[in-house]
Design a protein around this motif. Structure first.
Motif, PDB file in Angstrom:
ATOM      1  N   VAL A 177       7.095  70.197  42.215  1.00  0.00           N
ATOM      2  CA  VAL A 177       6.376  70.667  43.401  1.00  0.00           C
ATOM      3  C   VAL A 177       6.331  72.183  43.454  1.00  0.00           C
ATOM      4  CG1 VAL A 177       6.192  70.475  45.883  1.00  0.00           C
ATOM      5  CG2 VAL A 177       7.240  68.661  44.595  1.00  0.00           C
ATOM      6  N   TYR A 214       0.069  62.026  45.692  1.00  0.00           N
ATOM      7  CA  TYR A 214       0.975  61.938  44.545  1.00  0.00           C
ATOM      8  C   TYR A 214       1.606  60.553  44.470  1.00  0.00           C
ATOM      9  CZ  TYR A 214       5.149  62.925  41.766  1.00  0.00           C
ATOM     10  OH  TYR A 214       6.141  62.889  40.821  1.00  0.00           O
ATOM     11  N   PHE A 215       1.440  59.916  43.313  1.00  0.00           N
ATOM     12  CA  PHE A 215       2.044  58.599  43.109  1.00  0.00           C
ATOM     13  C   PHE A 215       2.990  58.684  41.919  1.00  0.00           C
ATOM     14  CE2 PHE A 215      -0.627  55.974  45.802  1.00  0.00           C
ATOM     15  CZ  PHE A 215      -1.783  56.717  45.937  1.00  0.00           C
ATOM     16  N   ARG A 216       4.189  58.126  42.079  1.00  0.00           N
ATOM     17  CA  ARG A 216       5.140  58.149  40.966  1.00  0.00           C
ATOM     18  C   ARG A 216       5.293  56.717  40.466  1.00  0.00           C
ATOM     19  NH1 ARG A 216       8.216  58.887  37.167  1.00  0.00           N
ATOM     20  NH2 ARG A 216      10.303  59.767  37.281  1.00  0.00           N
ATOM     21  N   PRO A 244       0.911  57.077  48.827  1.00  0.00           N
ATOM     22  CA  PRO A 244       1.276  58.300  48.106  1.00  0.00           C
ATOM     23  C   PRO A 244       2.439  58.997  48.790  1.00  0.00           C
ATOM     24  CG  PRO A 244      -0.761  58.607  49.317  1.00  0.00           C
ATOM     25  CD  PRO A 244      -0.415  57.174  49.455  1.00  0.00           C
ATOM     26  N   GLN A 245       3.228  59.715  47.975  1.00  0.00           N
ATOM     27  CA  GLN A 245       4.322  60.470  48.563  1.00  0.00           C
ATOM     28  C   GLN A 245       3.795  61.800  49.058  1.00  0.00           C
ATOM     29  OE1 GLN A 245       6.672  59.783  44.793  1.00  0.00           O
ATOM     30  NE2 GLN A 245       8.248  60.234  46.247  1.00  0.00           N
ATOM     31  N   LEU A 284       3.848  65.523  49.202  1.00  0.00           N
ATOM     32  CA  LEU A 284       4.430  66.539  48.336  1.00  0.00           C
ATOM     33  C   LEU A 284       5.267  67.528  49.111  1.00  0.00           C
ATOM     34  CD1 LEU A 284       1.689  67.407  45.737  1.00  0.00           C
ATOM     35  CD2 LEU A 284       3.800  66.172  45.418  1.00  0.00           C
ATOM     36  N   LEU A 285       4.932  67.741  50.376  1.00  0.00           N
ATOM     37  CA  LEU A 285       5.659  68.745  51.128  1.00  0.00           C
ATOM     38  C   LEU A 285       7.093  68.310  51.398  1.00  0.00           C
ATOM     39  CD1 LEU A 285       2.854  69.843  53.558  1.00  0.00           C
ATOM     40  CD2 LEU A 285       3.672  70.988  51.536  1.00  0.00           C
ATOM     41  N   LEU A 326       8.737  66.549  49.212  1.00  0.00           N
ATOM     42  CA  LEU A 326       9.348  66.256  47.928  1.00  0.00           C
ATOM     43  C   LEU A 326       9.870  67.548  47.331  1.00  0.00           C
ATOM     44  CD1 LEU A 326       8.914  63.506  46.138  1.00  0.00           C
ATOM     45  CD2 LEU A 326       7.557  64.996  44.761  1.00  0.00           C
ATOM     46  N   THR A 327      11.018  68.016  47.769  1.00  0.00           N
ATOM     47  CA  THR A 327      11.532  69.243  47.153  1.00  0.00           C
ATOM     48  C   THR A 327      12.488  68.832  46.062  1.00  0.00           C
ATOM     49  OG1 THR A 327      13.075  69.212  48.977  1.00  0.00           O
ATOM     50  CG2 THR A 327      11.360  70.886  49.023  1.00  0.00           C
ATOM     51  N   SER A 328      12.366  69.434  44.893  1.00  0.00           N
ATOM     52  CA  SER A 328      13.262  69.021  43.823  1.00  0.00           C
ATOM     53  C   SER A 328      14.577  69.757  43.994  1.00  0.00           C
ATOM     54  CB  SER A 328      12.643  69.300  42.466  1.00  0.00           C
ATOM     55  OG  SER A 328      12.287  70.640  42.356  1.00  0.00           O
ATOM     56  N   PRO A 356      17.254  70.357  37.260  1.00  0.00           N
ATOM     57  CA  PRO A 356      16.554  69.664  38.346  1.00  0.00           C
ATOM     58  C   PRO A 356      16.889  68.174  38.418  1.00  0.00           C
ATOM     59  CG  PRO A 356      15.081  70.045  36.502  1.00  0.00           C
ATOM     60  CD  PRO A 356      16.382  70.677  36.145  1.00  0.00           C
ATOM     61  N   ASP A 375      15.809  64.164  39.308  1.00  0.00           N
ATOM     62  CA  ASP A 375      14.644  63.318  39.062  1.00  0.00           C
ATOM     63  C   ASP A 375      13.903  63.781  37.819  1.00  0.00           C
ATOM     64  OD1 ASP A 375      11.762  62.231  41.051  1.00  0.00           O
ATOM     65  OD2 ASP A 375      12.799  61.366  39.329  1.00  0.00           O
ATOM     66  N   LYS A 392      14.755  58.472  39.403  1.00  0.00           N
ATOM     67  CA  LYS A 392      13.876  58.497  40.565  1.00  0.00           C
ATOM     68  C   LYS A 392      14.488  57.713  41.708  1.00  0.00           C
ATOM     69  CE  LYS A 392       9.914  56.722  42.665  1.00  0.00           C
ATOM     70  NZ  LYS A 392       9.456  55.375  42.857  1.00  0.00           N
TER      71      LYS A 392
END
Lengths: 346, 295
Positions: free
Chosen positions: A154, A197-199, B3-4, B6-7, B9-11, B30, B32, B181
């Motif tokens: 991201v 986004y799809f994983r 969908p996930q 993105l905001l 989803l912080t790695s 990192p 995942d 994941k």
């Protein structure tokens, strides 16, 4: 034939026919400025003609259409469609040049290369660039990013989005000094929000998702690109039945092609590289085999040449074989900075 | 399927314990994602693995994952003594995070692995293991040291066997990524190197990543397990070690003179990573651990 029936002046009718517009459907995909240019009339006249044409098309019944088979299009109409298609820029002018403007909509483009060459970077760049608004020559659409490998970071997408907005502001400042209303109101967060986004963790999930995309796209009509990174990963495990794998892959490719055509979007598939052993020497080839290589419309191969990254058009129905250098910078994909860069035509 | 966002989803990253290395890696290893460390033997792979297993236990506010780690080792013996040594210095510099009688080594679960099939077996048992660990200190780091040892001997050099080997790579990588994941784990894998012999290197000479060629101890090398495995990992780091001759100024009674001293130069390179630019930094290995050196 139907042009005769349009309530327009005889001179306008004559100009339309001599320019080649003989059916109503040929007027359906042209913009008023293009029509004005072709007919050599004023833009308001062209707009009038188009308005009249769409009005009469609406009130006509379906059996007045001049297509022989239901759903068929004449090649003339298809040519107009193709010319009005927009491209998704890759942010590298050299790369855009050999691609004929960028990644094309309504087509499936396969991009493959060794690890570390920049496939994921290109995928993220395309997912960001599809969101460039119409004022700046972009599609102003959203993106679907299907991540099968977990390479999507991201923070990197945020970096690329930030750089894209900065570039748009630069462009703004150069060309539209007087138009204050074209201020960039986009933030990197907005760009990230517009990427669905799809994983995916297995090949069954991958197939299920591609099947589901039909429904998803009917609900989200503004999606203009689907990026699959990478399409190969889950198919390289042991499939006891290789014929099953080929069937599954071709089914998937067909569905993606249908989605591309129906929703007028671009599909970008990222692929890995494997070795083919031919007579004691090795050759690099894109993974998934020969039957898969027939399914994509365009194929681009990314490779190293000395210290530079190059992209080569391996297969395309309309572009000629050429290669161009590009680089991966902190801002994303950009032109290569070497002084002797040249686009090689093969 | 949704969908996930993105905001959200912080790695998360796991610190390496050294601010210079963390800066190079933009925060650390990192989650995942599978990070691979490639090096010849004696370069420091195991040191980094042990150091990370300890630092993963730090609270999230200090760059750790507040987690225990699962250490799968394939080469014997497991360096218990060195782990103990690192543990002592870790405790003394991070005493305020842990209770008095605590032993960080308690939160490192060690398992030996013998073959690739054994690894697959272990991974199917890892699911419930990690699930259960959520009650105490959850497992959020898996280290496999080293993956190459599992594949170097079992396979013949025939196309069928090589295909089976590649297939196993993708299977293992797929399982690891699914685990990563599901439980938001960081996975660290170490790999060995093979020599590149002669000017016409063939498939092994294929350039993968930022470096044209990897050099260590004065030889040209490339990572083991080939192109197939390179496609299975998300990021690759390379540790090199070289003996360099350095001029050192010495003050002696009869004026200044200089000596030529042999020094061990160790460098960490980013070969490829989706979030890191091409970069490298020097590091050294001391009793306290592995630390970057700023020159």
């Amino acid at each position: 034939m139907e042009i005769w029936r349009l309530p327009i002046s005889a001179s306008q009718r004559g100009k339309l026919i001599s320019a080649g517009y003989t059916s109503l459907s040929s007027l359906s995909s042209i913009s008023s400025s293009d029509l004005a240019r072709e007919l050599k009339v004023s833009e308001s006249e062209a707009m009038n003609i188009l308005k009249v044409a769409s009005h009469s098309r609406g009130s006509e019944t379906s059996n007045a259409s001049c297509s022989i088979v239901e759903g068929a299009q004449s090649a003339w109409d298809m040519l107009h469609d193709e010319e009005s298609l927009m491209h998704i820029t890759t942010s590298s002018a050299d790369l855009d040049n050999i691609l004929g403007g960028g990644i094309r909509c309504k087509e499936v483009t396969e991009i493959g290369g060794v690890p570390g060459i920049g496939k994921t970077q290109l995928g993220i760049q395309v997912a960001v660039n599809v969101q460039i608004p119409n004022d700046f020559g972009g599609l102003g659409g959203k993106a679907i990013y299907i991540d099968t490998e977990g390479s999507f970071m991201v923070e990197r997408a945020f970096q690329i989005a930030e750089a894209c907005i900065e570039d748009m502001s630069e462009y703004n400042r150069f060309l539209r000094k007087d138009f204050q209303e074209c201020k960039i109101k986009m933030l990197p967060q907005d760009i990230l929000e517009n990427i669905f986004y799809f994983r995916i963790c297995s090949y069954t999930e991958q197939i299920a998702l591609i099947n589901y995309l039909d429904k998803f796209l009917s609900e989200h009509k503004d999606v203009k690109v689907i990026v699959v990174d990478s399409v190969t990963f889950h198919f390289r495990q042991d499939f006891d039945d290789m014929a099953l794998r080929t069937r599954v892959l071709s089914g998937m490719a067909l569905k993606l092609m249908n989605l591309a055509k129906r929703f007028s979007l671009a599909v970008v598939l990222l692929n890995q590289v494997t070795t083919k052993h031919t007579e004691a020497s090795f050759q690099l080839a894109l993974a998934l085999g020969d039957s898969w290589s027939h399914t994509c419309t365009n194929r681009i191969v990314l490779y190293w040449n000395g210290n530079e990254r190059y992209a080569y058009i391996d297969k395309s129905p309309s572009l000629r074989s050429a290669s161009a250098a590009y680089s991966v910078t902190a801002r994303g994909i950009r032109n290569s900075s070497s002084s002797c860069k040249r686009i090689k035509m093969m | 399927m949704t969908p996930q966002s993105l905001l959200q989803l912080t790695s998360q990253k796991c610190t390496t314990g050294c601010p210079i290395l963390d800066r190079l890696l933009y925060g650390g290893i990192p989650c995942d994602s599978i990070t691979e460390i490639v090096a010849e033997s004696g370069s420091g792979k195991t040191q980094i693995c042990l150091q990370l297993s300890l630092h993963a236990q730090l609270p999230v506010s200090h760059g750790g994952l507040a987690a225990s780690s699962l250490y799968l080792h394939t080469e014997f013996p497991f360096p218990f003594r060195r782990l103990h040594q690192l543990c002592l210095s870790f405790r003394s510099s991070n005493a305020h995070h842990f209770p008095v009688n605590d032993n960080p080594c308690d939160r490192i679960f060690v398992q030996s692995v013998h073959t690739a099939d054994h690894l697959l077996e272990i991974m199917s048992k890892t699911d419930p293991f990690i699930e259960n660990s959520k009650n105490q200190v959850p497992v959020r780091l898996i280290v496999i040291d080293s993956i190459a040892a599992l594949f170097r001997s079992d396979f013949d050099n025939t196309p069928v066997e090589l295909k089976r080997r590649s297939s196993l790579f993708f299977k293992i990588s797929s399982k690891l990524k699914a685990l990563a994941k599901r439980f938001n784990l960081a996975v660290l894998v170490t790999n060995q190197v093979v020599d590149l012999v002669g000017p016409n290197e063939g498939i092994n000479g294929l350039r993968i990543g930022n470096l044209v060629c990897l050099h260590t101890s004065g030889r040209r090398v490339c990572p083991a397990l080939g192109l197939a495995w390179a496609n299975c990992v998300n990021s690759r780091l390379f540790l090199s070690r070289n003996e360099e001759v350095i001029r050192e100024e010495n003050e002696k009674s009869n004026g200044q003179s200089c000596d030529f001293v042999k020094k061990k130069m160790r460098k960490l390179y980013v070969v490829f990573a989706p979030h890191l630019p091409e970069s490298s930094c020097e590091f050294e290995i001391t009793r306290e651990g592995l630390f970057g050196v700023e020159r």
